[in-house]
Design a protein around this motif. Structure first.
Motif, PDB file in Angstrom:
ATOM      1  N   TYR A 226     -44.581  -8.455-109.824  1.00  0.00           N
ATOM      2  CA  TYR A 226     -44.373  -9.131-108.339  1.00  0.00           C
ATOM      3  C   TYR A 226     -44.789 -10.580-108.217  1.00  0.00           C
ATOM      4  N   GLY A 227     -44.093 -11.359-107.440  1.00  0.00           N
ATOM      5  CA  GLY A 227     -44.017 -12.511-107.235  1.00  0.00           C
ATOM      6  C   GLY A 227     -42.982 -13.497-106.894  1.00  0.00           C
ATOM      7  N   ASP A 228     -43.025 -14.697-107.161  1.00  0.00           N
ATOM      8  CA  ASP A 228     -41.929 -15.771-106.621  1.00  0.00           C
ATOM      9  C   ASP A 228     -40.564 -15.199-107.204  1.00  0.00           C
ATOM     10  N   PRO A 229     -39.573 -15.094-106.268  1.00  0.00           N
ATOM     11  CA  PRO A 229     -38.153 -14.877-106.693  1.00  0.00           C
ATOM     12  C   PRO A 229     -37.664 -15.992-107.745  1.00  0.00           C
ATOM     13  N   LEU A 230     -38.220 -17.067-107.480  1.00  0.00           N
ATOM     14  CA  LEU A 230     -37.989 -18.051-108.394  1.00  0.00           C
ATOM     15  C   LEU A 230     -37.912 -17.976-110.094  1.00  0.00           C
ATOM     16  N   LEU A 231     -39.103 -17.033-110.123  1.00  0.00           N
ATOM     17  CA  LEU A 231     -39.516 -16.768-111.640  1.00  0.00           C
ATOM     18  C   LEU A 231     -38.089 -16.147-112.361  1.00  0.00           C
ATOM     19  N   ASP A 232     -37.559 -15.352-111.630  1.00  0.00           N
ATOM     20  CA  ASP A 232     -36.232 -14.674-112.307  1.00  0.00           C
ATOM     21  C   ASP A 232     -35.115 -15.646-112.346  1.00  0.00           C
ATOM     22  N   LEU A 233     -35.267 -16.800-112.029  1.00  0.00           N
ATOM     23  CA  LEU A 233     -34.141 -17.802-112.087  1.00  0.00           C
ATOM     24  C   LEU A 233     -34.289 -18.746-113.339  1.00  0.00           C
ATOM     25  N   VAL A 234     -35.325 -18.306-114.213  1.00  0.00           N
ATOM     26  CA  VAL A 234     -35.530 -19.073-115.528  1.00  0.00           C
ATOM     27  C   VAL A 234     -34.822 -18.563-116.676  1.00  0.00           C
ATOM     28  N   SER A 235     -35.001 -17.252-116.839  1.00  0.00           N
ATOM     29  CA  SER A 235     -34.308 -16.764-118.209  1.00  0.00           C
ATOM     30  C   SER A 235     -32.879 -16.611-118.040  1.00  0.00           C
ATOM     31  N   PRO A 236     -32.367 -16.292-116.912  1.00  0.00           N
ATOM     32  CA  PRO A 236     -30.583 -16.310-116.771  1.00  0.00           C
ATOM     33  C   PRO A 236     -30.012 -17.777-117.456  1.00  0.00           C
ATOM     34  N   ALA A 237     -30.830 -18.852-117.543  1.00  0.00           N
ATOM     35  CA  ALA A 237     -30.372 -20.015-118.070  1.00  0.00           C
ATOM     36  C   ALA A 237     -31.650 -20.533-119.086  1.00  0.00           C
ATOM     37  N   LEU A 238     -31.913 -19.701-119.903  1.00  0.00           N
ATOM     38  CA  LEU A 238     -32.660 -19.650-121.222  1.00  0.00           C
ATOM     39  C   LEU A 238     -32.670 -21.172-121.684  1.00  0.00           C
ATOM     40  N   PHE A 239     -33.894 -21.900-122.007  1.00  0.00           N
ATOM     41  CA  PHE A 239     -33.918 -23.188-122.478  1.00  0.00           C
ATOM     42  C   PHE A 239     -33.102 -24.175-121.700  1.00  0.00           C
ATOM     43  N   ARG A 240     -32.872 -24.030-120.612  1.00  0.00           N
ATOM     44  CA  ARG A 240     -32.228 -24.844-119.898  1.00  0.00           C
ATOM     45  C   ARG A 240     -32.998 -25.001-118.360  1.00  0.00           C
ATOM     46  N   ARG A 241     -32.318 -25.941-117.294  1.00  0.00           N
ATOM     47  CA  ARG A 241     -32.894 -25.883-116.136  1.00  0.00           C
ATOM     48  C   ARG A 241     -31.762 -25.573-115.365  1.00  0.00           C
ATOM     49  N   ILE A 242     -31.857 -24.550-114.579  1.00  0.00           N
ATOM     50  CA  ILE A 242     -30.700 -24.064-113.601  1.00  0.00           C
ATOM     51  C   ILE A 242     -30.576 -24.990-112.604  1.00  0.00           C
ATOM     52  N   GLU A 243     -31.761 -25.686-112.072  1.00  0.00           N
ATOM     53  CA  GLU A 243     -31.628 -26.281-110.999  1.00  0.00           C
ATOM     54  C   GLU A 243     -30.666 -27.650-111.172  1.00  0.00           C
ATOM     55  N   ASP A 244     -30.285 -28.079-112.378  1.00  0.00           N
ATOM     56  CA  ASP A 244     -29.451 -29.013-112.830  1.00  0.00           C
ATOM     57  C   ASP A 244     -28.095 -28.541-113.105  1.00  0.00           C
ATOM     58  N   GLU A 245     -27.627 -27.084-112.847  1.00  0.00           N
ATOM     59  CA  GLU A 245     -26.547 -26.594-112.821  1.00  0.00           C
ATOM     60  C   GLU A 245     -26.020 -25.791-111.586  1.00  0.00           C
ATOM     61  N   PRO A 246     -26.007 -26.460-110.649  1.00  0.00           N
ATOM     62  CA  PRO A 246     -25.509 -26.028-109.300  1.00  0.00           C
ATOM     63  C   PRO A 246     -24.239 -25.013-109.392  1.00  0.00           C
ATOM     64  N   SER A 247     -23.429 -25.350-110.125  1.00  0.00           N
ATOM     65  CA  SER A 247     -22.523 -24.352-110.284  1.00  0.00           C
ATOM     66  C   SER A 247     -22.626 -23.072-111.266  1.00  0.00           C
ATOM     67  N   HIS A 248     -23.859 -22.810-111.830  1.00  0.00           N
ATOM     68  CA  HIS A 248     -24.084 -21.711-112.545  1.00  0.00           C
ATOM     69  C   HIS A 248     -23.773 -20.473-111.946  1.00  0.00           C
ATOM     70  N   PRO A 249     -22.866 -19.594-112.442  1.00  0.00           N
ATOM     71  CA  PRO A 249     -22.428 -18.425-111.907  1.00  0.00           C
ATOM     72  C   PRO A 249     -23.580 -17.498-111.436  1.00  0.00           C
TER      73      PRO A 249
END
Length: 313
Positions: A226-249
């Motif tokens: 249980y924690g910050d929802p943003l923690l779940d936004l890291v592994s869908p773009a593994l080894f990248r920065r999802i915040e740099d990919e605003p069009s990420h599906p």
């Protein structure tokens, strides 16, 4: 990456799976085979005499050395799937058919892993599914049981990092300097006040895709917390920065109205890279493997990014 079987994975025979299914379901196995792709538990597919197609997951042997947060994670998988099926119906997670302290039997979901071919539609639907799951909240922050947790997110997150650093020290895994990293960003972490249900392990191998490209399953919920929802936004773009990919599906499906906090996302990538470094020896991966240098490079870059972000505030 090493192709050696992890010491945390039991070597099982058909008779072992037959016994687990008999004990758990009172059913007979007509066919079974081990599944590949994971690196922690041992996973088999089994066909039962009543026609059901099930997955049997068996946890590490008692002799296996685990990270502190991994103790008791297999029962946690059953908890996660049951919570999601109860509170976010329609999200495709397996049905728990039976569970014991060291094994779980679930329904087998159709489809292939996202690692076997990309599907923007499945990624978008995954984002929408995770957004629904994040509406489920818990009684505290962090893990369940006797594992890193806290009454607030900064405390829980610091405990999670400290636990991984202790694991790394125990196995003599070198890490870049991490003293004070969490404390310096206490304010950013303290903005998280609701403990959302997190899957955490949303890499492509845990996402199943149907023949038409749609999302057919989300598996391996054993590492939930249980924690910050943003923690779940890291592994869908593994080894990248999802915040740099605003069009990420995934982001298109998740549809968050709030801007993505770069400091928190950077901290969560630090956490992931420290975890992956610390777990190497328990998986039979030597420090001399190229994986360690690769992850250390990513971790060092993330720490430098945090220093820069901290200077802007």
């Amino acid at each position: 990456m090493s192709g050696v079987r992890s010491p945390t994975q039991r070597t099982l025979e058909l008779a072992d799976i037959v016994g687990v299914v008999r004990d758990g379901l009172g059913a007979r196995v007509t066919d079974a085979a081990e599944l590949t792709g994971g690196g922690f538990a041992t996973v088999w597919q089994a066909i039962l005499d009543d026609g059901r197609d099930v997955v049997v997951k068996v946890g590490p042997p008692a002799s296996a050395r685990l990270l502190e947060y991994e103790k008791g994670v297999l029962p946690a998988e059953a908890e996660y799937f049951r919570m999601v099926r109860s509170h976010a119906p329609g999200v495709p997670v397996p049905e728990v058919l039976a569970a014991g302290p060291h094994w779980v039997i679930t329904s087998r979901l159709p489809g292939r892993a996202l690692t076997e071919g990309d599907s923007p539609a499945a990624r978008r639907q995954l984002g929408a599914a995770i957004a629904r799951i994040h509406k489920i909240t818990g009684p505290h922050f962090g893990y369940t049981g006797d594992r890193p947790a806290g009454s607030d997110w900064p405390t829980a997150f610091a405990a999670m990092i400290d636990s991984l650093r202790a694991d790394a020290a125990h196995w003599q895994v070198p890490l870049p300097p991490l003293d004070g990293v969490v404390d310096r960003h206490h304010g950013a972490l303290a903005t998280v006040t609701t403990p959302a249900l997190l899957h955490f392990d949303l890499w492509d191998g845990n996402v199943l895709v149907a023949a038409d490209g749609s999302l057919s399953g989300l598996v391996d919920g054993e590492r939930y917390l249980y924690g910050d929802p943003l923690l779940d936004l890291v592994s869908p773009a593994l080894f990248r920065r999802i915040e740099d990919e605003p069009s990420h599906p995934f982001l298109a499906g998740y549809r968050t109205a709030a801007p993505l906090d770069q400091v928190r996302l950077s901290l969560y990538r630090v956490h992931l890279y420290v975890l992956m470094l610390a777990e190497g020896p328990s998986r039979g991966i030597p420090v001399t493997d190229g994986r360690h240098d690769f992850l250390t490079g990513l971790l060092t870059a993330e720490l430098e990014a945090l220093d820069e972000l901290g200077g802007r505030r």
